[in-house]
Enzyme design. Structure first.
Site, PDB file in Angstrom:
ATOM      1  N   GLN A  55      -5.659  -3.233  -6.874  1.00  0.00           N
ATOM      2  CA  GLN A  55      -6.021  -1.813  -6.733  1.00  0.00           C
ATOM      3  C   GLN A  55      -4.970  -1.071  -5.943  1.00  0.00           C
ATOM      4  OE1 GLN A  55      -6.290  -2.742  -3.620  1.00  0.00           O
ATOM      5  NE2 GLN A  55      -7.604  -1.468  -2.362  1.00  0.00           N
ATOM      6  N   HIS A  99     -17.084  -3.308   1.422  1.00  0.00           N
ATOM      7  CA  HIS A  99     -16.371  -2.923   0.197  1.00  0.00           C
ATOM      8  C   HIS A  99     -15.164  -3.838  -0.038  1.00  0.00           C
ATOM      9  CE1 HIS A  99     -13.991  -0.394  -2.499  1.00  0.00           C
ATOM     10  NE2 HIS A  99     -13.009  -0.569  -1.660  1.00  0.00           N
ATOM     11  N   TYR A 141      -9.222   6.683 -11.922  1.00  0.00           N
ATOM     12  CA  TYR A 141     -10.263   7.696 -11.772  1.00  0.00           C
ATOM     13  C   TYR A 141     -10.224   8.307 -10.380  1.00  0.00           C
ATOM     14  CZ  TYR A 141     -12.844   3.521 -10.084  1.00  0.00           C
ATOM     15  OH  TYR A 141     -13.217   2.360  -9.464  1.00  0.00           O
ATOM     16  N   PRO A 142     -10.580   9.576 -10.302  1.00  0.00           N
ATOM     17  CA  PRO A 142     -10.637  10.221  -9.001  1.00  0.00           C
ATOM     18  C   PRO A 142     -11.991  10.027  -8.355  1.00  0.00           C
ATOM     19  CG  PRO A 142     -10.979  11.864 -10.695  1.00  0.00           C
ATOM     20  CD  PRO A 142     -10.830  10.538 -11.399  1.00  0.00           C
ATOM     21  N   MET A 143     -12.024  10.012  -7.032  1.00  0.00           N
ATOM     22  CA  MET A 143     -13.326   9.904  -6.372  1.00  0.00           C
ATOM     23  C   MET A 143     -13.393  10.658  -5.050  1.00  0.00           C
ATOM     24  SD  MET A 143     -13.917   5.976  -5.124  1.00  0.00           S
ATOM     25  CE  MET A 143     -15.223   6.190  -3.934  1.00  0.00           C
ATOM     26  N   ASN A 144     -14.608  11.009  -4.681  1.00  0.00           N
ATOM     27  CA  ASN A 144     -14.928  11.664  -3.412  1.00  0.00           C
ATOM     28  C   ASN A 144     -15.946  10.814  -2.681  1.00  0.00           C
ATOM     29  OD1 ASN A 144     -13.438  13.979  -3.908  1.00  0.00           O
ATOM     30  ND2 ASN A 144     -15.205  15.167  -4.624  1.00  0.00           N
ATOM     31  N   SER A 201     -20.171   2.720  -2.000  1.00  0.00           N
ATOM     32  CA  SER A 201     -20.187   3.371  -3.322  1.00  0.00           C
ATOM     33  C   SER A 201     -21.582   3.873  -3.670  1.00  0.00           C
ATOM     34  CB  SER A 201     -19.712   2.396  -4.411  1.00  0.00           C
ATOM     35  OG  SER A 201     -18.350   2.092  -4.238  1.00  0.00           O
ATOM     36  N   ARG A 254       0.821  -1.214   0.000  1.00  0.00           N
ATOM     37  CA  ARG A 254       0.000   0.000   0.000  1.00  0.00           C
ATOM     38  C   ARG A 254       0.854   1.263   0.000  1.00  0.00           C
ATOM     39  NH1 ARG A 254      -2.910  -3.501   4.126  1.00  0.00           N
ATOM     40  NH2 ARG A 254      -4.688  -4.239   2.919  1.00  0.00           N
TER      41      ARG A 254
HETATM   42  O1  76R Z   1      -6.306  -1.944   1.399  1.00  0.00           O
HETATM   43  C1  76R Z   1      -6.959  -2.993   1.460  1.00  0.00           C
HETATM   44  O2  76R Z   1      -6.912  -3.895   0.600  1.00  0.00           O
HETATM   45  C2  76R Z   1      -7.867  -3.177   2.664  1.00  0.00           C
HETATM   46  C3  76R Z   1      -9.289  -3.101   2.374  1.00  0.00           C
HETATM   47  C4  76R Z   1      -9.644  -1.888   1.527  1.00  0.00           C
HETATM   48  C5  76R Z   1      -9.653  -0.538   1.910  1.00  0.00           C
HETATM   49  C6  76R Z   1      -9.326   0.063   3.238  1.00  0.00           C
HETATM   50  C7  76R Z   1     -10.024  -1.934   0.124  1.00  0.00           C
HETATM   51  C8  76R Z   1     -10.100  -3.106  -0.623  1.00  0.00           C
HETATM   52  N1  76R Z   1     -10.279  -0.661  -0.300  1.00  0.00           N
HETATM   53  C9  76R Z   1     -10.063   0.219   0.745  1.00  0.00           C
HETATM   54  C10 76R Z   1     -10.175   1.596   0.729  1.00  0.00           C
HETATM   55 MN1  76R Z   1     -10.946  -0.111  -2.130  1.00  0.00          MN
HETATM   56  N2  76R Z   1     -11.529   0.405  -3.987  1.00  0.00           N
HETATM   57  C11 76R Z   1     -12.106   1.616  -4.328  1.00  0.00           C
HETATM   58  C12 76R Z   1     -12.607   1.509  -5.665  1.00  0.00           C
HETATM   59  O3  76R Z   1     -15.473   2.036  -8.066  1.00  0.00           O
HETATM   60  C13 76R Z   1     -15.808   2.107  -6.880  1.00  0.00           C
HETATM   61  O4  76R Z   1     -16.979   1.871  -6.510  1.00  0.00           O
HETATM   62  C14 76R Z   1     -14.811   2.535  -5.848  1.00  0.00           C
HETATM   63  C15 76R Z   1     -13.377   2.590  -6.360  1.00  0.00           C
HETATM   64  C16 76R Z   1     -12.294   0.246  -6.136  1.00  0.00           C
HETATM   65  C17 76R Z   1     -12.633  -0.342  -7.487  1.00  0.00           C
HETATM   66  C18 76R Z   1     -11.641  -0.444  -5.067  1.00  0.00           C
HETATM   67  C19 76R Z   1     -11.177  -1.753  -5.138  1.00  0.00           C
HETATM   68  N3  76R Z   1     -11.147   1.814  -1.522  1.00  0.00           N
HETATM   69  C20 76R Z   1     -10.683   2.317  -0.334  1.00  0.00           C
HETATM   70  C21 76R Z   1     -10.856   3.752  -0.345  1.00  0.00           C
HETATM   71  C22 76R Z   1     -10.359   4.720   0.731  1.00  0.00           C
HETATM   72  C23 76R Z   1     -11.328   4.982   1.815  1.00  0.00           C
HETATM   73  C24 76R Z   1     -10.667   5.723   2.965  1.00  0.00           C
HETATM   74  O5  76R Z   1      -9.491   5.478   3.296  1.00  0.00           O
HETATM   75  O6  76R Z   1     -11.392   6.545   3.556  1.00  0.00           O
HETATM   76  C25 76R Z   1     -11.451   4.077  -1.546  1.00  0.00           C
HETATM   77  C26 76R Z   1     -11.802   5.454  -2.043  1.00  0.00           C
HETATM   78  C27 76R Z   1     -11.635   2.857  -2.265  1.00  0.00           C
HETATM   79  C28 76R Z   1     -12.195   2.750  -3.520  1.00  0.00           C
HETATM   80  N4  76R Z   1     -10.721  -2.089  -2.727  1.00  0.00           N
HETATM   81  C29 76R Z   1     -10.291  -3.155  -1.972  1.00  0.00           C
HETATM   82  C30 76R Z   1     -10.779  -2.501  -4.054  1.00  0.00           C
HETATM   83  C31 76R Z   1     -10.368  -3.883  -4.121  1.00  0.00           C
HETATM   84  C32 76R Z   1     -10.245  -4.695  -5.403  1.00  0.00           C
HETATM   85  C33 76R Z   1     -10.075  -4.278  -2.828  1.00  0.00           C
HETATM   86  C34 76R Z   1      -9.595  -5.654  -2.369  1.00  0.00           C
HETATM   87  C35 76R Z   1      -8.104  -5.559  -2.265  1.00  0.00           C
HETATM   88  C36 76R Z   1      -7.414  -6.859  -2.155  1.00  0.00           C
HETATM   89  O7  76R Z   1      -7.961  -7.914  -2.519  1.00  0.00           O
HETATM   90  O8  76R Z   1      -6.236  -6.814  -1.728  1.00  0.00           O
END
Ligand code: 76R
Length: 282
Positions: A216, A203, A176-179, A254, A162
């Site tokens: 990701q 999520h 892509y950027p997101m809020n 989301s 990470r």
């Molecule tokens: O880091 C990690 O793997 C731990 C779990 C996890 C966190 C904390 C995780 C897993 N995500 C985290 C945080 Mn995510 N992620 C997105 C998108 O398109 C959309 O709807 C959203 C865009 C995708 C596609 C995605 C994929 N994630 C976040 C955060 C930050 C939130 C914060 O810190 O406040 C965002 C904005 C975000 C968005 N996420 C995963 C994935 C995938 C594929 C995983 C599983 C990772 C893995 O298998 O290792």
């Protein structure tokens, strides 16, 4: 309170490097075909050599990570994803490109400035145990112990990935950027931590279903950019980009709270392949 050594008039050392993790910039450019057409063959040869040096990930001045890709659609022709502890080392790639022989033929299309971090929703060992208990695992069971041991084993490598990621050798990528929404009644930042944590766990579960297909990297734009996060996805096949983003649209995190900017889909190439693909100087 005084900072720095006592009785010293030396300014405290100033650093642009984070305590942990890296800076990250995504850059997207298009070629100006009019300018390219006005260049002579010899000028192209020099310009090509120069751009290939600038985009060489092994070059001495290159940032720790430098990935080139060709963009799908007409938002841009090619993209760069750059990461380094030193933000100026990253930015210098952009300036060296723009001031190079091909500089006048490059039109900047988009950029996104961010940093890596370990999200507050990444479970600590204790929080992970909590989740297992909540899922009904018995604390004393062999299954519980095995899962804890496995998590403890992989957490350091996951955190390193990470903060200072290796890029997966997968061909399709999407940025892509997101809020997260801040509206009356639907304000992520007014939501209790437990609730956010629960939504982010959901999520993460849907994300993990794409293990082996999508990788990701979430980088943080808060305080640095117009958007709060940058989402970089790499996929074995572009169809997984479509599948994962669709699936996640149904996750409450989301569905209720996410707002998205423009999507930049691209395919990883070497710099040489990028120039040939874009028919530049060939
Ligand atoms: O880091 C990690 O793997 C731990 C779990 C996890 C966190 C904390 C995780 C897993 N995500 C985290 C945080 Mn995510 N992620 C997105 C998108 O398109 C959309 O709807 C959203 C865009 C995708 C596609 C995605 C994929 N994630 C976040 C955060 C930050 C939130 C914060 O810190 O406040 C965002 C904005 C975000 C968005 N996420 C995963 C994935 C995938 C594929 C995983 C599983 C990772 C893995 O298998 O290792």
């Amino acid at each position: 309170m005084s900072h720095g050594p006592p009785h010293s008039h030396e300014p405290a050392a100033i650093s642009l490097q984070p305590d942990e993790g890296w800076h990250c910039s995504h850059f997207y450019y298009a070629f100006d075909r009019g300018v390219l057409a006005s260049m002579h063959d010899a000028a192209h040869a020099d310009a090509r050599r120069e751009i290939l040096e600038i985009l060489d990930p092994e070059a001495a001045e290159a940032p720790e990570r430098l990935q080139t890709s060709v963009v799908a659609g007409d938002k841009a022709d090619f993209g760069l994803m750059l990461m380094d502890p030193d933000p100026l080392r990253i930015e210098s790639v952009n300036q060296r490109l723009l001031s190079s022989r091909y500089g006048p033929a490059l039109k900047p299309c988009y950029s996104f400035v961010s940093m890596t971090e370990i999200s507050e929703y990444v479970p600590s060992l204790e929080q992970y145990a909590e989740r297992l208990r909540a899922e009904g695992e018995e604390e004393e069971s062999a299954g519980f112990k095995a899962k804890m041991k496995a998590y403890e084993g992989r957490l350091p490598a996951m955190n390193q990935q990470r903060l200072t990621p290796e890029f997966p050798a997968w061909p399709a990528t999407c940025f892509y950027p997101m809020n997260k929404k801040r509206e009356v009644g639907e304000n992520w930042f007014l939501t209790e931590f437990d609730q956010r944590n629960r939504l982010m766990a959901e999520h993460a579960r849907s994300g993990m279903q794409f293990a082996g297909k999508v990788s990701q990297l979430i980088t943080v734009g808060v305080g640095l950019e117009d958007w709060e996060w940058g989402v970089t996805l790499w996929a074995r096949n572009p169809q997984f980009l479509k599948e994962i983003v669709y699936k996640m649209r149904f996750d409450e995190a989301s569905a209720r709270y996410a707002e998205f900017g423009l999507f930049y889909t691209s395919y990883i190439t070497t710099a040489v392949e990028m120039l040939s693909h874009c028919r530049v100087g060939v």
